[in-house]
Motif scaffolding. Structure first.
Motif, short mmCIF file in Angstrom:
data_model
loop_
_atom_site.label_atom_id
_atom_site.label_comp_id
_atom_site.label_asym_id
_atom_site.label_seq_id
_atom_site.Cartn_x
_atom_site.Cartn_y
_atom_site.Cartn_z
N TRP A 5 67.11 65.10 -113.53
CA TRP A 5 65.72 64.30 -113.28
C TRP A 5 65.34 63.52 -114.70
O TRP A 5 65.27 64.39 -115.63
CB TRP A 5 64.93 65.27 -112.98
CG TRP A 5 63.50 64.69 -112.82
CD1 TRP A 5 62.37 64.78 -113.86
CD2 TRP A 5 62.82 63.78 -111.91
NE1 TRP A 5 61.25 64.01 -113.52
CE2 TRP A 5 61.52 63.54 -112.18
CE3 TRP A 5 63.43 63.47 -110.47
CZ2 TRP A 5 60.62 62.66 -111.57
CZ3 TRP A 5 62.50 62.58 -109.85
CH2 TRP A 5 61.19 62.31 -110.39
N SER A 6 65.10 62.50 -114.27
CA SER A 6 64.30 61.84 -115.58
C SER A 6 62.95 61.15 -115.25
O SER A 6 62.81 60.56 -114.36
CB SER A 6 64.95 60.65 -115.97
OG SER A 6 64.44 59.72 -116.85
N GLN A 7 61.89 62.09 -116.10
CA GLN A 7 60.51 61.41 -115.77
C GLN A 7 60.25 59.92 -115.90
O GLN A 7 59.63 59.18 -115.02
CB GLN A 7 59.57 62.16 -116.72
CG GLN A 7 58.15 61.98 -116.39
CD GLN A 7 57.44 62.70 -114.91
OE1 GLN A 7 58.10 63.47 -114.61
NE2 GLN A 7 56.40 61.95 -114.59
N GLU A 8 61.10 59.47 -116.93
CA GLU A 8 60.74 58.09 -117.30
C GLU A 8 61.55 57.22 -116.30
O GLU A 8 60.89 56.19 -116.14
CB GLU A 8 61.81 58.00 -118.74
CG GLU A 8 61.14 56.92 -119.61
CD GLU A 8 61.80 57.08 -120.94
OE1 GLU A 8 62.65 55.88 -121.24
OE2 GLU A 8 61.73 57.93 -121.68
N THR A 9 62.55 57.31 -115.91
CA THR A 9 63.20 56.40 -115.04
C THR A 9 63.18 56.66 -113.52
O THR A 9 63.64 55.95 -112.68
CB THR A 9 64.82 56.30 -115.40
OG1 THR A 9 65.35 57.53 -115.05
CG2 THR A 9 65.08 55.69 -116.78
N SER A 11 60.36 58.97 -112.14
CA SER A 11 59.04 59.14 -111.52
C SER A 11 58.51 58.10 -110.99
O SER A 11 58.52 56.87 -111.41
CB SER A 11 58.05 59.52 -112.72
OG SER A 11 56.86 59.72 -112.41
N ASP A 18 57.18 63.09 -106.54
CA ASP A 18 58.03 63.33 -107.65
C ASP A 18 58.53 64.61 -107.56
O ASP A 18 59.78 65.04 -107.75
CB ASP A 18 57.37 63.36 -108.87
CG ASP A 18 57.32 61.79 -109.48
OD1 ASP A 18 58.02 60.87 -108.83
OD2 ASP A 18 56.53 61.45 -110.39
N GLN A 120 64.60 54.76 -107.17
CA GLN A 120 64.31 53.74 -108.02
C GLN A 120 63.74 52.44 -107.72
O GLN A 120 62.94 51.78 -108.07
CB GLN A 120 65.08 53.74 -109.01
CG GLN A 120 65.45 54.97 -109.93
CD GLN A 120 66.69 54.76 -110.89
OE1 GLN A 120 67.55 54.26 -110.59
NE2 GLN A 120 66.65 55.41 -112.10
#
Ligand SMILES: [Fe+2]
Length: 139
Positions: A5-9, A11, A18, A120
């Protein structure tokens, strides 16, 4: 390879959604772990069933939010969820015919690719509607 999981890409800015997405990625990673370790079919079946159950819970939750928010793309988005669920059913059935590694990989690739791309590219479409209508469950 497990998906991280990437909060940056990843969320979408709605904490409840999330959290669901993180749980889904964790379940996919669990499917990968048990399938690639060649654990007995009933173990793999149990993890896949958990994933399927969580997917349907999560899709319903998203669809309810979109409906409450009056999101105009609801029907199309529901269609995407349905296509995903149908394809997962097909690939799961194919895998259980003889539980071979190639089918496991095809299923896993589909699960992780679809989910990441969907998170995304499609889920962000309803965020401003849900926030505007304050129907994301956040206080
Ligand atoms: Fe979605």
């Amino acid at each position: 390879m497990p998906i991280v999981w990437s909060q940056e890409t990843m969320s979408i800015g709605l904490p409840s959604i999330d959290a669901d997405h993180q749980k889904l990625l964790a379940l996919i990673n669990e499917v990968e772990a048990v399938a690639l370790q060649r654990l007995p079919a009933d173990v793999i079946e149990r993890v896949l069933a958990q994933l399927a159950q969580y997917v349907s819970y999560h899709f319903r939750r998203e669809e309810e939010m979109m409906a409450k928010a009056g999101f105009p793309g609801l029907t199309e988005h529901e269609g995407l969820h349905e296509e995903f669920s149908d394809r997962v059913c097909q690939l799961t059935a194919q895998y259980f015919i003889d539980a071979n590694l190639a089918d496991a990989k095809e299923l896993l690739d589909f699960l992780s690719n679809w989910l990441v791309v969907h998170i995304q590219s499609r889920d962000p479409e309803f965020v401003s509607w849900v926030k505007g209508a304050a129907v994301d469950g956040a206080a």
